[in-house]
Design an enzyme around this catalytic site. Structure first.
Site, PDB file in Angstrom:
ATOM      1  N   ASP B 153       0.843  -1.265  -0.121  1.00  0.00           N
ATOM      2  CA  ASP B 153       0.230  -0.085  -0.083  1.00  0.00           C
ATOM      3  C   ASP B 153       0.893   1.244  -0.064  1.00  0.00           C
ATOM      4  O   ASP B 153       0.721   2.236  -0.785  1.00  0.00           O
ATOM      5  CB  ASP B 153      -0.954  -0.096   1.241  1.00  0.00           C
ATOM      6  CG  ASP B 153      -1.866   1.240   1.087  1.00  0.00           C
ATOM      7  OD1 ASP B 153      -2.412   1.371   0.010  1.00  0.00           O
ATOM      8  OD2 ASP B 153      -2.437   1.466   2.160  1.00  0.00           O
ATOM      9  N   LYS B 199     -10.065   7.123 -11.368  1.00  0.00           N
ATOM     10  CA  LYS B 199      -9.287   5.516 -11.099  1.00  0.00           C
ATOM     11  C   LYS B 199      -7.807   5.342 -11.398  1.00  0.00           C
ATOM     12  O   LYS B 199      -7.772   5.280 -12.884  1.00  0.00           O
ATOM     13  CB  LYS B 199     -10.430   4.344 -11.499  1.00  0.00           C
ATOM     14  CG  LYS B 199     -11.640   4.424 -10.947  1.00  0.00           C
ATOM     15  CD  LYS B 199     -12.662   3.350 -11.252  1.00  0.00           C
ATOM     16  CE  LYS B 199     -13.932   3.492 -10.557  1.00  0.00           C
ATOM     17  NZ  LYS B 199     -14.645   2.430 -11.545  1.00  0.00           N
TER      18      LYS B 199
END
Lengths: 234, 234
Positions: B153, B199
């Site tokens: 992440d 996105k």
């Protein structure tokens, strides 16, 4: 099976060690039983501290959820230690000195992962009461996304190890819906959806303590490790 | 958009704070520039320590990768701090006292997340040199799966914030192939695959320092946060 050299041997070792560790959890269904189990595994002078009990840093919501689940006989509290049983004999020879379990690696209460897990045998369901401390910060001062992945993996894994047997995470798929404020209380709720051979399919939600906010949803696939298996299949 | 009440407002606040924080990273392309930037943001007496530099606990493989990437002009080192810029003004009012960035929350060098990130602008690619310390233990003494999710992440997020702009994780999908020994060195390599409106689709691999072992593979979906946007779409 992974094509990587040595993976089979490593997974065999992990299976062996996890089975030792799982025994600590599976039979520790009461405080007395847990104590007997620990006395068997650890010399009296080295009895490990169980962190999964209230401390003064727990906020009212964390305490309330703990008390509700403690009163309900269908739920069994799972103890939690600084070090995973068996980790001293692990193959991680590169690690230098004392090892600590990731979610219990801060000495001061209240700044890191404050949590307690409960397991419901009949429903094959595990819940994780979680209060992220101020040292788990991510972007904008909310709880780091990696912490959420960590607690989801811990909840699902504890449920499978306690209810079915030793297993390893093969896939973790997380949808982040709403950030978690540091210092708040959330409840992670995980259920086994399907067991297909060695594969265990699970589903998990992370919600605010009052269920009003859905913070995250996840699915996780675990692979069971067979006793004495020389090569685990991924 | 998430149906949860208040999510839009929270995400607007996060967008505002991240944009403040991203400015620290985006313009800090050299040590001198980073210093100028910090002097602007922090009073001289409060200059934050940059942790993304070698220390005596780094093993030879970690140092070698750091030196190789430092010499290559196509890669730019990303500084790393104990506290995310802007977090003092965050909305996490429940957090009590000082906050810390999750991956920089242990005071002692070498026991937790030892790492450094580099960014390649031309390739929209980010790498993360990672040496998990003995306090990041998981089952059987290997690195906890939650740590791997955390570094994935962090790598993907740093690449997007530096290359495109402020964004938040919407989905993280991880396949665990082979466990990571504590104390070893791994390299996380993340690339942007596609940008579709707000996105951003990315792909990531975690490999041993010599590339021989594939430890994990992941995809991550991030959603860009528009400046001044009152409601971010998930």
């Amino acid at each position: 099976m992974s094509p990587e050299s040595g993976t089979g041997t490593m997974l065999y070792e992990i299976s062996r060690i996890i089975q030792g560790g799982a025994a600590v959890c599976r039979h520790a269904s009461t405080a007395a039983a847990a104590r007997v189990e620990h006395e068997h595994l650890f010399p009296a002078a080295l009895q490990p501290r169980d962190y999964a009990v209230p401390n003064p840093t727990w906020n009212p919501e964390t305490k309330r959820l703990y008390e509700e689940l403690s009163r309900d006989p269908s739920w069994r509290r799972l103890p939690s230690y600084e070090e995973f049983a068996g980790s001293r004999s692990s193959m991680s020879l590169e690690a230098d000195g004392e090892t600590r379990f990731f979610t219990r690696n801060l000495d001061q209460e209240g700044i890191g992962f404050e949590y307690c897990m409960f397991y419901n045998e009949a429903e094959k369901r595990t819940v994780f009461i979680f209060q992220p401390g101020p040292y788990l910060g991510g972007l904008a001062g909310y709880t780091h996304g990696g912490c959420i992945a960590t607690i989801v993996d811990s909840t699902v894994g504890a449920g499978i190890v306690n209810g079915i047997g030793p297993a390893m995470t093969a896939n973790l798929n997380l949808d982040y819906r709403s950030p978690i404020p540091l210092g708040s209380t959330v409840l992670i709720d995980s259920r086994v959806e399907k067991v297909d051979g060695q594969k265990v399919y699970t589903r998990c939600q992370v919600r605010s303590h009052d269920s009003a906010v859905l913070h995250s949803e996840a699915t996780a696939l675990y692979v069971m490790l067979k006793s004495g298996e020389s090569e685990a299949r991924l």
